[in-house]
Design an enzyme around this catalytic site. Structure first.
Site, PDB file in Angstrom:
ATOM      1  N   TYR A 157      76.669  50.512  70.887  1.00 64.11           N
ATOM      2  CA  TYR A 157      75.208  50.517  71.037  1.00 64.11           C
ATOM      3  C   TYR A 157      74.680  49.134  71.411  1.00 64.11           C
ATOM      4  O   TYR A 157      73.930  49.005  72.387  1.00 64.11           O
ATOM      5  CB  TYR A 157      74.534  51.046  69.765  1.00 64.11           C
ATOM      6  CG  TYR A 157      73.026  51.075  69.878  1.00 64.11           C
ATOM      7  CD1 TYR A 157      72.394  52.098  70.559  1.00 64.11           C
ATOM      8  CD2 TYR A 157      72.255  50.061  69.330  1.00 64.11           C
ATOM      9  CE1 TYR A 157      71.014  52.127  70.683  1.00 64.11           C
ATOM     10  CE2 TYR A 157      70.877  50.081  69.438  1.00 64.11           C
ATOM     11  CZ  TYR A 157      70.259  51.109  70.118  1.00 64.11           C
ATOM     12  OH  TYR A 157      68.904  51.125  70.238  1.00 64.11           O
ATOM     13  N   GLU A 164      71.682  47.241  79.405  1.00 72.68           N
ATOM     14  CA  GLU A 164      70.534  47.915  80.020  1.00 72.68           C
ATOM     15  C   GLU A 164      69.348  46.967  80.141  1.00 72.68           C
ATOM     16  O   GLU A 164      68.687  46.916  81.181  1.00 72.68           O
ATOM     17  CB  GLU A 164      70.133  49.135  79.199  1.00 72.68           C
ATOM     18  CG  GLU A 164      71.110  50.273  79.266  1.00 72.68           C
ATOM     19  CD  GLU A 164      70.707  51.421  78.349  1.00 72.68           C
ATOM     20  OE1 GLU A 164      69.492  51.709  78.240  1.00 72.68           O
ATOM     21  OE2 GLU A 164      71.604  52.047  77.745  1.00 72.68           O
TER      22      GLU A 164
END
Length: 195
Positions: A157, A164
């Site tokens: 994560y 991102e």
């Protein structure tokens, strides 16, 4: 051989759904495994600059296929709530099509490891997730796979989200239109509460 045997009874709606979901999840796992393999092979051979060229289009279409997960949720084929599924799929589509796809030179090509690290995080997670779903539908999830399914998050994560954010930031810097740059900066603001 006895040809007078009656045909097997037709599958129930639940059995059909289970078979369909097993096939969907198996195909999805294979597609994400292919992305993982492409990235793992390209990185040491040619570096991160060639990962987009070697895996970008396939990643876009593999992620686009996840739109079916929204349909599955809307039809009640899976227990996943519709709104979180919609947000997750839409956000990934925005990254692969609206960020990296629209600004490949600024985000993926020769711009460091961010695109590659995002794909490694996404694909490793998705291979385990879809593999887990296939085996869960068959009632045969090994303990190690269940452990991976619920613990890989802690490693992948932060890698995925950081990647991102960097890609969105770079696309925002590359955007020539002021309004589009504002959209990217607004999207970055959503990462804090949204993720």
């Amino acid at each position: 051989m006895n040809s007078n045997r009656p045909p097997p009874p037709p599958l129930t709606r639940g059995e059909l759904a289970k078979e369909y979901l097993s096939l969907y999840n198996a195909i999805s796992a294979i597609m994400w495994l292919s992305i993982f393999g492409r990235v793992v092979l390209l990185l040491p051979l040619t570096g991160p600059a060639s990962v987009y060229e070697g895996a970008g289009d396939f990643t876009k279409w593999t992620q686009t296929a996840a739109v079916l997960e929204i349909v599955h949720s809307a039809l009640g084929l899976v227990r996943a709530p519709l709104l979180p599924t919609l947000v997750q799929v839409a956000s990934r589509l925005a990254v692969v099509w609206g960020v990296v796809g629209a600004f490949p030179d600024a985000t993926a090509a020769a711009q460091g490891p961010w695109y590659s690290s995002m794909l490694l995080a996404w694909s490793a997670t998705e291979v385990v997730r879809y593999g887990y779903f296939v085996l869960h539908l068959r009632g045969a999830v090994p303990g190690f796979l269940a452990w991976l399914r619920y613990n890989m998050f802690y490693v992948f994560y932060p890698v995925g989200i950081t990647s991102e954010v960097v890609l969105v930031w770079r696309a925002g810097q590359a955007a020539r239109e002021g309004w589009l740059r504002g959209v990217f900066w607004g999207v970055l603001g959503l990462y804090v509460p949204g993720e």
